[in-house]
Design a protein around this motif. Structure first.
Motif, PDB file in Angstrom:
ATOM      1  N   SER A 239       0.828  -1.214   0.000  1.00 21.39           N
ATOM      2  CA  SER A 239       0.000   0.000   0.000  1.00 21.39           C
ATOM      3  C   SER A 239       0.860   1.261   0.000  1.00 21.39           C
ATOM      4  CB  SER A 239      -0.924   0.017   1.220  1.00 21.39           C
ATOM      5  OG  SER A 239      -1.868  -1.027   1.154  1.00 21.39           O
ATOM      6  N   ASP A 240       2.039   1.164   0.636  1.00 27.20           N
ATOM      7  CA  ASP A 240       2.942   2.310   0.724  1.00 27.20           C
ATOM      8  C   ASP A 240       3.982   2.328  -0.395  1.00 27.20           C
ATOM      9  OD1 ASP A 240       1.664   3.096   3.039  1.00 27.20           O
ATOM     10  OD2 ASP A 240       3.049   2.020   4.355  1.00 27.20           O
ATOM     11  N   SER A 241       3.879   1.395  -1.332  1.00 30.20           N
ATOM     12  CA  SER A 241       4.926   1.249  -2.345  1.00 30.20           C
ATOM     13  C   SER A 241       4.817   2.264  -3.471  1.00 30.20           C
ATOM     14  CB  SER A 241       4.879  -0.165  -2.942  1.00 30.20           C
ATOM     15  OG  SER A 241       3.718  -0.333  -3.729  1.00 30.20           O
ATOM     16  N   VAL A 242       5.952   2.478  -4.117  1.00 32.13           N
ATOM     17  CA  VAL A 242       5.998   3.323  -5.314  1.00 32.13           C
ATOM     18  C   VAL A 242       5.123   2.722  -6.406  1.00 32.13           C
ATOM     19  CG1 VAL A 242       7.519   4.198  -7.138  1.00 32.13           C
ATOM     20  CG2 VAL A 242       8.304   4.178  -4.755  1.00 32.13           C
ATOM     21  N   ASP A 243       5.129   1.408  -6.510  1.00 35.09           N
ATOM     22  CA  ASP A 243       4.343   0.744  -7.552  1.00 35.09           C
ATOM     23  C   ASP A 243       2.845   0.983  -7.381  1.00 35.09           C
ATOM     24  OD1 ASP A 243       6.458  -0.227  -8.967  1.00 35.09           O
ATOM     25  OD2 ASP A 243       6.290  -2.302  -8.266  1.00 35.09           O
ATOM     26  N   PHE A 244       2.349   0.952  -6.145  1.00 34.78           N
ATOM     27  CA  PHE A 244       0.920   1.170  -5.954  1.00 34.78           C
ATOM     28  C   PHE A 244       0.541   2.604  -6.318  1.00 34.78           C
ATOM     29  CE2 PHE A 244      -2.831   1.696  -2.935  1.00 34.78           C
ATOM     30  CZ  PHE A 244      -3.721   1.076  -3.801  1.00 34.78           C
ATOM     31  N   ALA A 245       1.410   3.549  -5.971  1.00 38.20           N
ATOM     32  CA  ALA A 245       1.151   4.943  -6.367  1.00 38.20           C
ATOM     33  C   ALA A 245       1.122   5.060  -7.892  1.00 38.20           C
ATOM     34  CB  ALA A 245       2.227   5.853  -5.783  1.00 38.20           C
ATOM     35  N   GLU A 246       2.056   4.377  -8.554  1.00 39.10           N
ATOM     36  CA  GLU A 246       2.094   4.395 -10.015  1.00 39.10           C
ATOM     37  C   GLU A 246       0.866   3.696 -10.602  1.00 39.10           C
ATOM     38  OE1 GLU A 246       3.178   4.291 -14.138  1.00 39.10           O
ATOM     39  OE2 GLU A 246       3.415   5.691 -12.471  1.00 39.10           O
ATOM     40  N   GLY A 247       0.451   2.593 -10.015  1.00 40.30           N
ATOM     41  CA  GLY A 247      -0.715   1.880 -10.506  1.00 40.30           C
ATOM     42  C   GLY A 247      -1.972   2.722 -10.434  1.00 40.30           C
ATOM     43  N   ARG A 248      -2.150   3.456  -9.332  1.00 42.88           N
ATOM     44  CA  ARG A 248      -3.313   4.331  -9.190  1.00 42.88           C
ATOM     45  C   ARG A 248      -3.261   5.486 -10.180  1.00 42.88           C
ATOM     46  NH1 ARG A 248      -3.135   5.963  -3.137  1.00 42.88           N
ATOM     47  NH2 ARG A 248      -0.934   5.490  -3.465  1.00 42.88           N
ATOM     48  N   ALA A 249      -2.068   6.068 -10.349  1.00 39.15           N
ATOM     49  CA  ALA A 249      -1.928   7.177 -11.295  1.00 39.15           C
ATOM     50  C   ALA A 249      -2.211   6.719 -12.723  1.00 39.15           C
ATOM     51  CB  ALA A 249      -0.522   7.770 -11.204  1.00 39.15           C
ATOM     52  N   ALA A 250      -1.703   5.553 -13.076  1.00 38.61           N
ATOM     53  CA  ALA A 250      -1.917   5.035 -14.423  1.00 38.61           C
ATOM     54  C   ALA A 250      -3.394   4.748 -14.671  1.00 38.61           C
ATOM     55  CB  ALA A 250      -1.091   3.767 -14.625  1.00 38.61           C
ATOM     56  N   PHE A 251      -4.094   4.250 -13.641  1.00 43.27           N
ATOM     57  CA  PHE A 251      -5.523   3.977 -13.780  1.00 43.27           C
ATOM     58  C   PHE A 251      -6.292   5.267 -14.058  1.00 43.27           C
ATOM     59  CE2 PHE A 251      -9.784   3.531 -11.957  1.00 43.27           C
ATOM     60  CZ  PHE A 251     -10.226   2.379 -12.599  1.00 43.27           C
ATOM     61  N   VAL A 252      -5.976   6.313 -13.301  1.00 42.02           N
ATOM     62  CA  VAL A 252      -6.656   7.599 -13.482  1.00 42.02           C
ATOM     63  C   VAL A 252      -6.344   8.187 -14.855  1.00 42.02           C
ATOM     64  CG1 VAL A 252      -6.773   9.998 -12.654  1.00 42.02           C
ATOM     65  CG2 VAL A 252      -6.779   8.092 -11.013  1.00 42.02           C
ATOM     66  N   GLU A 253      -5.089   8.050 -15.274  1.00 42.11           N
ATOM     67  CA  GLU A 253      -4.654   8.633 -16.544  1.00 42.11           C
ATOM     68  C   GLU A 253      -4.898   7.725 -17.743  1.00 42.11           C
ATOM     69  OE1 GLU A 253      -0.573   9.545 -15.765  1.00 42.11           O
ATOM     70  OE2 GLU A 253      -1.081  10.726 -13.979  1.00 42.11           O
ATOM     71  N   ARG A 254      -5.450   6.571 -17.502  1.00 42.27           N
ATOM     72  CA  ARG A 254      -5.806   5.610 -18.565  1.00 42.27           C
ATOM     73  C   ARG A 254      -4.601   5.259 -19.445  1.00 42.27           C
ATOM     74  NH1 ARG A 254     -11.918   7.427 -20.561  1.00 42.27           N
ATOM     75  NH2 ARG A 254     -12.851   7.391 -18.448  1.00 42.27           N
ATOM     76  N   ARG A 255      -3.538   4.835 -18.756  1.00 42.26           N
ATOM     77  CA  ARG A 255      -2.332   4.420 -19.453  1.00 42.26           C
ATOM     78  C   ARG A 255      -1.785   3.169 -18.774  1.00 42.26           C
ATOM     79  NH1 ARG A 255       1.799   5.529 -16.032  1.00 42.26           N
ATOM     80  NH2 ARG A 255       1.524   7.240 -14.538  1.00 42.26           N
ATOM     81  N   LYS A 256      -0.823   2.549 -19.398  1.00 35.64           N
ATOM     82  CA  LYS A 256      -0.184   1.384 -18.805  1.00 35.64           C
ATOM     83  C   LYS A 256       0.789   1.837 -17.711  1.00 35.64           C
ATOM     84  CE  LYS A 256      -0.444  -1.761 -22.749  1.00 35.64           C
ATOM     85  NZ  LYS A 256       0.343  -2.620 -23.677  1.00 35.64           N
ATOM     86  N   PRO A 257       0.754   1.200 -16.563  1.00 33.95           N
ATOM     87  CA  PRO A 257       1.686   1.589 -15.499  1.00 33.95           C
ATOM     88  C   PRO A 257       3.121   1.156 -15.820  1.00 33.95           C
ATOM     89  CG  PRO A 257       0.452  -0.345 -14.833  1.00 33.95           C
ATOM     90  CD  PRO A 257      -0.154   0.105 -16.130  1.00 33.95           C
ATOM     91  N   VAL A 258       4.053   1.897 -15.249  1.00 30.67           N
ATOM     92  CA  VAL A 258       5.463   1.546 -15.367  1.00 30.67           C
ATOM     93  C   VAL A 258       5.956   1.216 -13.958  1.00 30.67           C
ATOM     94  CG1 VAL A 258       7.761   2.308 -16.075  1.00 30.67           C
ATOM     95  CG2 VAL A 258       5.738   3.073 -17.355  1.00 30.67           C
ATOM     96  N   PHE A 259       6.024  -0.062 -13.653  1.00 31.46           N
ATOM     97  CA  PHE A 259       6.384  -0.490 -12.311  1.00 31.46           C
ATOM     98  C   PHE A 259       7.896  -0.631 -12.168  1.00 31.46           C
ATOM     99  CE2 PHE A 259       2.053  -2.500 -12.697  1.00 31.46           C
ATOM    100  CZ  PHE A 259       1.425  -1.655 -11.791  1.00 31.46           C
ATOM    101  N   VAL A 260       8.371  -0.403 -10.927  1.00 25.70           N
ATOM    102  CA  VAL A 260       9.814  -0.470 -10.672  1.00 25.70           C
ATOM    103  C   VAL A 260      10.171  -1.517  -9.611  1.00 25.70           C
ATOM    104  CG1 VAL A 260      10.227   1.920 -11.381  1.00 25.70           C
ATOM    105  CG2 VAL A 260       9.626   1.421  -8.984  1.00 25.70           C
ATOM    106  N   GLY A 261       9.149  -2.145  -9.035  1.00 23.27           N
ATOM    107  CA  GLY A 261       9.414  -3.225  -8.083  1.00 23.27           C
ATOM    108  C   GLY A 261       9.693  -2.772  -6.674  1.00 23.27           C
ATOM    109  N   ARG A 262       9.220  -1.605  -6.313  1.00 17.97           N
ATOM    110  CA  ARG A 262       9.396  -1.170  -4.920  1.00 17.97           C
ATOM    111  C   ARG A 262       8.252  -0.235  -4.502  1.00 17.97           C
ATOM    112  NH1 ARG A 262      13.084   2.222  -7.712  1.00 17.97           N
ATOM    113  NH2 ARG A 262      12.745   4.431  -7.235  1.00 17.97           N
TER     114      ARG A 262
END
Length: 262
Positions: A239-262
């Protein structure tokens, strides 16, 4: 798939682009597993587990030149006579495979027999080739199977399927296995490569940290080792990860997320 060695060999390892492929490579011997092969597999598993770039492991077999494709004919029973080997040593291989960090896929491109069936069950996911068969002959040889293998069978096949496997030693068809939910896909040879590639790509598109931690939790629950506090800690970590923040942002922006594994 990478090019296979020109000559038969111990299981071959190829790593590229976040994907490790282990290929059983004794097609003329129906890819039976000798004690040396088991030691090689343990070494490959350790190498894969220590390589943080590897997120998916595919286990498959070289079936070139076989009249009917055989993924693995099982453990070479002559190995039972070697000190320190036999069923207890063989058990280390599926146990180690089941605990690996990456998501594991068995690309079951041929029939499978004996102890090799447990290696298949130790993988997280499986795709199967139409027309193959599966047989567990332990009791036909006079053997009570080792504990973790029976546990995996009951977990994947259920009690009824496990009893059929061990108490009749009759083969299962690919269709019977598919009806039991064993395969992610059951496909023809023509669709084999594309089906495997899509599955690997789908996994690579997921958040690495979330996948890794979720796999740990699922395995613990399946083994009756669930610890709510440990699972909750993993939930909070992701929940506190960079990836979850990226996943939420990508969902809002309707794009594929770019995950970094942390």
């Amino acid at each position: 798939m990478p090019l296979l060695p020109a000559q038969p060999s111990a299981p071959a390892l190829h790593i590229e682009g976040g994907v490790a492929i282990i290929t059983l490579n004794r097609p003329a011997q129906r890819n039976r597993l000798e004690n040396g092969d088991l030691k090689t597999l343990l070494g490959h598993f350790e190498q894969v587990n220590q390589n943080a770039q590897v997120r998916v492991l595919v286990l498959t077999a070289n079936t070139e030149g076989q009249p009917k494709p055989v993924f693995c004919a099982g453990y070479d029973i002559s190995g039972f006579n070697e000190p320190g080997h036999g069923a207890t040593f063989f058990e280390e291989i599926p146990d180690a495979l089941a605990k690996l960090r990456p998501v594991t896929i068995c690309a079951l491109n041929g029939s499978v027999y004996g102890g090799a069936t447990d290696v298949v069950l130790a993988c997280d996911l499986r795709i199967g080739l139409q027309g193959i068969e599966w047989r567990m002959p332990a009791t036909a040889l006079g053997l009570h199977y080792y504990p973790s293998g029976l546990q995996r069978y009951v977990s994947r096949f259920g009690v009824a399927g496990t009893k059929r496997a061990f108490l009749t030693a009759r083969p299962f068809s690919a269709e019977q296995l598919n009806a039991m939910g064993l395969f992610e896909s059951l496909v023809t040879d023509a669709d084999w490569a594309s089906t495997l590639q899509v599955l690997v790509s789908d996994i690579l598109a997921l958040a690495p940290l979330a996948v890794q931690e979720t796999k740990k939790s699922i395995n613990e629950i399946a083994a009756g080792q669930m610890d709510t506090e440990r699972l909750r800690a993993r939930e909070h970590m992701t929940s506190d990860s960079v990836d979850f923040a990226e996943g939420r942002a990508a969902f809002v922006e309707r794009r594929k997320p770019v995950f970094v594994g942390r």
